[in-house]
Write a protein that holds these residues in place. Structure first.
Motif, PDB file in Angstrom:
ATOM      1  N   LEU A 134      23.584  33.208  50.308  1.00 14.21           N
ATOM      2  CA  LEU A 134      23.590  32.218  51.373  1.00 14.21           C
ATOM      3  C   LEU A 134      24.430  32.708  52.552  1.00 14.21           C
ATOM      4  O   LEU A 134      24.102  32.473  53.703  1.00 14.21           O
ATOM      5  CB  LEU A 134      24.151  30.894  50.845  1.00 14.21           C
ATOM      6  CG  LEU A 134      24.139  29.718  51.793  1.00 14.21           C
ATOM      7  CD1 LEU A 134      22.714  29.373  52.198  1.00 14.21           C
ATOM      8  CD2 LEU A 134      24.788  28.524  51.147  1.00 14.21           C
ATOM      9  N   PHE A 135      25.512  33.418  52.253  1.00  9.94           N
ATOM     10  CA  PHE A 135      26.355  34.035  53.275  1.00  9.94           C
ATOM     11  C   PHE A 135      26.200  35.541  53.139  1.00  9.94           C
ATOM     12  O   PHE A 135      26.870  36.166  52.317  1.00  9.94           O
ATOM     13  CB  PHE A 135      27.820  33.637  53.093  1.00  9.94           C
ATOM     14  CG  PHE A 135      28.039  32.150  53.153  1.00  9.94           C
ATOM     15  CD1 PHE A 135      27.994  31.481  54.356  1.00  9.94           C
ATOM     16  CD2 PHE A 135      28.272  31.437  52.003  1.00  9.94           C
ATOM     17  CE1 PHE A 135      28.188  30.114  54.413  1.00  9.94           C
ATOM     18  CE2 PHE A 135      28.466  30.070  52.046  1.00  9.94           C
ATOM     19  CZ  PHE A 135      28.423  29.405  53.256  1.00  9.94           C
ATOM     20  N   PRO A 136      25.328  36.176  53.919  1.00  7.18           N
ATOM     21  CA  PRO A 136      25.086  37.605  53.750  1.00  7.18           C
ATOM     22  C   PRO A 136      26.353  38.432  53.968  1.00  7.18           C
ATOM     23  O   PRO A 136      27.118  38.194  54.901  1.00  7.18           O
ATOM     24  CB  PRO A 136      24.049  37.923  54.830  1.00  7.18           C
ATOM     25  CG  PRO A 136      23.426  36.615  55.158  1.00  7.18           C
ATOM     26  CD  PRO A 136      24.477  35.584  54.940  1.00  7.18           C
ATOM     27  N   SER A 137      26.584  39.360  53.069  1.00 10.92           N
ATOM     28  CA  SER A 137      27.702  40.307  53.091  1.00 10.92           C
ATOM     29  C   SER A 137      29.063  39.673  52.858  1.00 10.92           C
ATOM     30  O   SER A 137      30.083  40.297  53.137  1.00 10.92           O
ATOM     31  CB  SER A 137      27.737  41.106  54.398  1.00 10.92           C
ATOM     32  OG  SER A 137      26.567  41.878  54.502  1.00 10.92           O
ATOM     33  N   PHE A 138      29.125  38.453  52.355  1.00 11.30           N
ATOM     34  CA  PHE A 138      30.396  37.800  52.056  1.00 11.30           C
ATOM     35  C   PHE A 138      30.382  37.183  50.671  1.00 11.30           C
ATOM     36  O   PHE A 138      29.363  36.634  50.243  1.00 11.30           O
ATOM     37  CB  PHE A 138      30.700  36.684  53.063  1.00 11.30           C
ATOM     38  CG  PHE A 138      31.002  37.161  54.438  1.00 11.30           C
ATOM     39  CD1 PHE A 138      32.228  37.725  54.737  1.00 11.30           C
ATOM     40  CD2 PHE A 138      30.066  37.049  55.442  1.00 11.30           C
ATOM     41  CE1 PHE A 138      32.508  38.176  56.019  1.00 11.30           C
ATOM     42  CE2 PHE A 138      30.338  37.493  56.727  1.00 11.30           C
ATOM     43  CZ  PHE A 138      31.557  38.058  57.009  1.00 11.30           C
ATOM     44  N   ILE A 139      31.506  37.282  49.958  1.00  9.28           N
ATOM     45  CA  ILE A 139      31.735  36.520  48.740  1.00  9.28           C
ATOM     46  C   ILE A 139      33.145  35.930  48.833  1.00  9.28           C
ATOM     47  O   ILE A 139      33.975  36.400  49.606  1.00  9.28           O
ATOM     48  CB  ILE A 139      31.575  37.360  47.446  1.00  9.28           C
ATOM     49  CG1 ILE A 139      32.595  38.489  47.399  1.00  9.28           C
ATOM     50  CG2 ILE A 139      30.172  37.885  47.291  1.00  9.28           C
ATOM     51  CD1 ILE A 139      32.613  39.209  46.060  1.00  9.28           C
ATOM     52  N   PHE A 140      33.392  34.898  48.055  1.00  2.00           N
ATOM     53  CA  PHE A 140      34.698  34.261  48.028  1.00  2.00           C
ATOM     54  C   PHE A 140      35.376  34.624  46.727  1.00  2.00           C
ATOM     55  O   PHE A 140      34.753  34.602  45.665  1.00  2.00           O
ATOM     56  CB  PHE A 140      34.547  32.733  48.127  1.00  2.00           C
ATOM     57  CG  PHE A 140      33.913  32.290  49.413  1.00  2.00           C
ATOM     58  CD1 PHE A 140      34.695  32.018  50.516  1.00  2.00           C
ATOM     59  CD2 PHE A 140      32.539  32.153  49.515  1.00  2.00           C
ATOM     60  CE1 PHE A 140      34.121  31.608  51.710  1.00  2.00           C
ATOM     61  CE2 PHE A 140      31.959  31.747  50.698  1.00  2.00           C
ATOM     62  CZ  PHE A 140      32.748  31.471  51.794  1.00  2.00           C
ATOM     63  N   ILE A 141      36.652  34.973  46.801  1.00  2.00           N
ATOM     64  CA  ILE A 141      37.395  35.388  45.616  1.00  2.00           C
ATOM     65  C   ILE A 141      38.739  34.672  45.605  1.00  2.00           C
ATOM     66  O   ILE A 141      39.374  34.517  46.648  1.00  2.00           O
ATOM     67  CB  ILE A 141      37.563  36.924  45.572  1.00  2.00           C
ATOM     68  CG1 ILE A 141      38.237  37.360  44.295  1.00  2.00           C
ATOM     69  CG2 ILE A 141      38.275  37.444  46.784  1.00  2.00           C
ATOM     70  CD1 ILE A 141      38.134  38.845  44.026  1.00  2.00           C
ATOM     71  N   GLN A 142      39.138  34.213  44.408  1.00  2.00           N
ATOM     72  CA  GLN A 142      40.398  33.498  44.272  1.00  2.00           C
ATOM     73  C   GLN A 142      41.362  34.341  43.453  1.00  2.00           C
ATOM     74  O   GLN A 142      41.055  34.726  42.327  1.00  2.00           O
ATOM     75  CB  GLN A 142      40.174  32.157  43.582  1.00  2.00           C
ATOM     76  CG  GLN A 142      41.421  31.308  43.507  1.00  2.00           C
ATOM     77  CD  GLN A 142      41.164  29.996  42.802  1.00  2.00           C
ATOM     78  OE1 GLN A 142      40.274  29.897  41.972  1.00  2.00           O
ATOM     79  NE2 GLN A 142      41.944  28.982  43.137  1.00  2.00           N
ATOM     80  N   CYS A 143      42.525  34.628  44.049  1.00  2.00           N
ATOM     81  CA  CYS A 143      43.538  35.403  43.333  1.00  2.00           C
ATOM     82  C   CYS A 143      44.867  35.311  44.073  1.00  2.00           C
ATOM     83  O   CYS A 143      44.945  34.764  45.165  1.00  2.00           O
ATOM     84  CB  CYS A 143      43.113  36.860  43.183  1.00  2.00           C
ATOM     85  SG  CYS A 143      42.988  37.744  44.731  1.00  2.00           S
ATOM     86  N   GLU A 144      45.880  35.863  43.458  1.00  2.00           N
ATOM     87  CA  GLU A 144      47.205  35.929  44.072  1.00  2.00           C
ATOM     88  C   GLU A 144      47.220  37.048  45.114  1.00  2.00           C
ATOM     89  O   GLU A 144      46.470  38.017  45.028  1.00  2.00           O
ATOM     90  CB  GLU A 144      48.268  36.195  43.008  1.00  2.00           C
ATOM     91  CG  GLU A 144      48.386  35.101  41.967  1.00  2.00           C
ATOM     92  CD  GLU A 144      48.935  33.813  42.535  1.00  2.00           C
ATOM     93  OE1 GLU A 144      49.737  33.868  43.495  1.00  2.00           O
ATOM     94  OE2 GLU A 144      48.559  32.751  42.034  1.00  2.00           O
ATOM     95  N   ALA A 145      48.104  36.928  46.093  1.00  2.63           N
ATOM     96  CA  ALA A 145      48.148  37.886  47.196  1.00  2.63           C
ATOM     97  C   ALA A 145      48.533  39.294  46.742  1.00  2.63           C
ATOM     98  O   ALA A 145      48.040  40.278  47.286  1.00  2.63           O
ATOM     99  CB  ALA A 145      49.124  37.399  48.264  1.00  2.63           C
ATOM    100  N   HIS A 146      49.380  39.403  45.729  1.00  5.50           N
ATOM    101  CA  HIS A 146      49.863  40.729  45.332  1.00  5.50           C
ATOM    102  C   HIS A 146      48.839  41.534  44.534  1.00  5.50           C
ATOM    103  O   HIS A 146      49.050  42.719  44.302  1.00  5.50           O
ATOM    104  CB  HIS A 146      51.178  40.610  44.548  1.00  5.50           C
ATOM    105  CG  HIS A 146      51.046  39.874  43.252  1.00  5.50           C
ATOM    106  ND1 HIS A 146      51.032  38.495  43.180  1.00  5.50           N
ATOM    107  CD2 HIS A 146      50.919  40.326  41.992  1.00  5.50           C
ATOM    108  CE1 HIS A 146      50.912  38.136  41.922  1.00  5.50           C
ATOM    109  NE2 HIS A 146      50.838  39.228  41.188  1.00  5.50           N
ATOM    110  N   VAL A 147      47.727  40.935  44.129  1.00  2.00           N
ATOM    111  CA  VAL A 147      46.715  41.681  43.376  1.00  2.00           C
ATOM    112  C   VAL A 147      45.370  41.735  44.091  1.00  2.00           C
ATOM    113  O   VAL A 147      44.407  42.259  43.540  1.00  2.00           O
ATOM    114  CB  VAL A 147      46.510  41.080  41.965  1.00  2.00           C
ATOM    115  CG1 VAL A 147      47.747  41.242  41.124  1.00  2.00           C
ATOM    116  CG2 VAL A 147      46.068  39.649  42.048  1.00  2.00           C
ATOM    117  N   ARG A 148      45.301  41.234  45.316  1.00  6.33           N
ATOM    118  CA  ARG A 148      43.996  41.148  45.973  1.00  6.33           C
ATOM    119  C   ARG A 148      43.398  42.508  46.309  1.00  6.33           C
ATOM    120  O   ARG A 148      42.196  42.642  46.455  1.00  6.33           O
ATOM    121  CB  ARG A 148      44.072  40.261  47.202  1.00  6.33           C
ATOM    122  CG  ARG A 148      44.819  40.857  48.346  1.00  6.33           C
ATOM    123  CD  ARG A 148      44.679  40.016  49.597  1.00  6.33           C
ATOM    124  NE  ARG A 148      45.354  40.678  50.682  1.00  6.33           N
ATOM    125  CZ  ARG A 148      46.558  40.348  51.122  1.00  6.33           C
ATOM    126  NH1 ARG A 148      47.185  39.338  50.579  1.00  6.33           N
ATOM    127  NH2 ARG A 148      47.111  41.030  52.106  1.00  6.33           N
TER     128      ARG A 148
END
Length: 132
Positions: free
Chosen positions: A63-77
């Motif tokens: 639905l959003f070409p070339s983008f995905i959403f990811i959830q994580c902590e800042a120090h492991v992104r």
């Protein structure tokens, strides 16, 4: 090895949602690979009909070409860049753009409504009416 905050696939993860830019048409493949490693990933797909000269086929595309959403902590992104399909994070004011939980948590804002909607192409100078 991922820390427990990103290794858990539930919504109770304390990390923020980031927007990850991918190579073209690699969204589904990258999302599957990251899920298999334990990341919390959201990649909304929609079914569309593609027509070639000899056939028609129903395919799933992002639905959003070339983008995905990811959830994580800042120090492991940055650990997602072991995959060649991951290009970079979306940035705003020289910092990775965060999705505010109240406004754009992809698991809670009702993107399931996209199944009922039909996306139509617009012609230049065509009037658009907004229905609430």
């Amino acid at each position: 090895m991922l820390p427990k905050q990103c290794h858990d696939n539930t919504q109770e993860t304390n990390g923020s949602w980031y927007v990850l830019y991918t190579k073209p048409r690699h969204e589904k493949k990258l999302a599957e690979r990251l899920r298999s490693e334990g990341w919390t990933v959201y990649c909304r797909l929609r079914k569309t009909t593609k027509q070639w000269s000899d056939r028609k086929k129903v395919v799933e595309e992002a639905l959003f070409p070339s983008f995905i959403f990811i959830q994580c902590e800042a120090h492991v992104r940055d650990q997602v860049f072991v995959h060649a399909s991951a290009v970079r994070y979306l940035y705003w004011l020289r910092k990775p753009a965060l999705c505010v939980k109240k406004k754009c948590n992809p698991l809670n804002i009702g993107w399931g409504k996209w199944k009922l909607m039909k996306i139509l192409p617009l012609n230049p100078f065509q009037w658009v009416r907004k229905f609430v």
